[in-house]
Scaffold this motif. Sequence first.
Motif, PDB file in Angstrom:
ATOM      1  N   LEU A   1       0.925  -1.193   0.075  1.00 42.46           N
ATOM      2  CA  LEU A   1       0.067   0.145   0.089  1.00 42.46           C
ATOM      3  C   LEU A   1       0.832   1.186  -0.088  1.00 42.46           C
ATOM      4  O   LEU A   1       1.791   1.483   0.791  1.00 42.46           O
ATOM      5  N   ARG A   2       0.777   1.979  -1.119  1.00 45.58           N
ATOM      6  CA  ARG A   2       1.593   3.290  -1.105  1.00 45.58           C
ATOM      7  C   ARG A   2       0.745   4.427  -1.271  1.00 45.58           C
ATOM      8  O   ARG A   2      -0.598   4.500  -1.463  1.00 45.58           O
ATOM      9  N   VAL A   3       1.303   5.475  -0.668  1.00 41.57           N
ATOM     10  CA  VAL A   3       0.554   6.934  -0.276  1.00 41.57           C
ATOM     11  C   VAL A   3       1.244   7.859  -1.149  1.00 41.57           C
ATOM     12  O   VAL A   3       2.734   7.898  -1.121  1.00 41.57           O
ATOM     13  N   THR A   4       0.755   8.483  -2.095  1.00 43.01           N
ATOM     14  CA  THR A   4       1.248   9.434  -2.910  1.00 43.01           C
ATOM     15  C   THR A   4       1.147  10.616  -2.134  1.00 43.01           C
ATOM     16  O   THR A   4       0.053  11.336  -1.691  1.00 43.01           O
ATOM     17  N   ILE A   5       2.417  11.410  -2.074  1.00 43.59           N
ATOM     18  CA  ILE A   5       2.407  12.652  -1.392  1.00 43.59           C
ATOM     19  C   ILE A   5       2.302  13.661  -2.432  1.00 43.59           C
ATOM     20  O   ILE A   5       3.036  13.966  -3.561  1.00 43.59           O
ATOM     21  N   GLY A   6       1.293  14.718  -2.361  1.00 45.64           N
ATOM     22  CA  GLY A   6       0.919  15.795  -3.163  1.00 45.64           C
ATOM     23  C   GLY A   6       1.671  16.909  -2.640  1.00 45.64           C
ATOM     24  O   GLY A   6       1.813  17.840  -3.548  1.00 45.64           O
ATOM     25  N   GLY A   7       2.385  17.056  -1.638  1.00 43.79           N
ATOM     26  CA  GLY A   7       2.946  18.063  -1.208  1.00 43.79           C
ATOM     27  C   GLY A   7       3.238  18.210   0.312  1.00 43.79           C
ATOM     28  O   GLY A   7       2.902  17.289   1.228  1.00 43.79           O
ATOM     29  N   ARG A   8       4.721  18.806   0.521  1.00 44.52           N
ATOM     30  CA  ARG A   8       5.185  18.736   1.842  1.00 44.52           C
ATOM     31  C   ARG A   8       5.522  20.181   2.364  1.00 44.52           C
ATOM     32  O   ARG A   8       5.992  20.834   1.459  1.00 44.52           O
TER      33      ARG A   8
ATOM     34  N   LYS B   1      -1.573  13.087  -0.801  1.00 45.09           N
ATOM     35  CA  LYS B   1      -1.695  13.785   0.650  1.00 45.09           C
ATOM     36  C   LYS B   1      -0.822  14.690   0.754  1.00 45.09           C
ATOM     37  O   LYS B   1       0.071  14.892   0.201  1.00 45.09           O
ATOM     38  N   VAL B   2      -1.480  15.899   1.391  1.00 45.91           N
ATOM     39  CA  VAL B   2      -0.509  16.986   1.675  1.00 45.91           C
ATOM     40  C   VAL B   2      -0.257  17.002   3.129  1.00 45.91           C
ATOM     41  O   VAL B   2      -0.949  16.709   4.171  1.00 45.91           O
TER      42      VAL B   2
END
Length: 88
Positions: free
Chosen positions: A38-45, A66-67
């Motif tokens: 299961l991978r989470v895509t990071i939309g911004g840090r 995810k932000v």
Amino acid sequence: MIGRNQSLKGFALLPLLSPDMLRASLSEVFELAASGQLRVTIGGRFALDQAGEAHCLIEERRSTGKVCCCPRAFHRFTETANRSISLF
């Protein structure tokens, strides 16, 4: 709302789920996360002091994934990291 011809509608899925179904579904999600599938895509840090900018990104629907708002040290450490991370 009635005077302006507006309505508010919604529903909840939780009452439709049996405890056994919920347990099985969550178990599957946790197994996928623990195995790294299961991978989470990071939309911004964003650093915590940039929380307002992060909120604008979400509000304006300019993000995919995810932000994350992170403490400054963590933010610097992950700036060059992959845009997709494992939960565990």
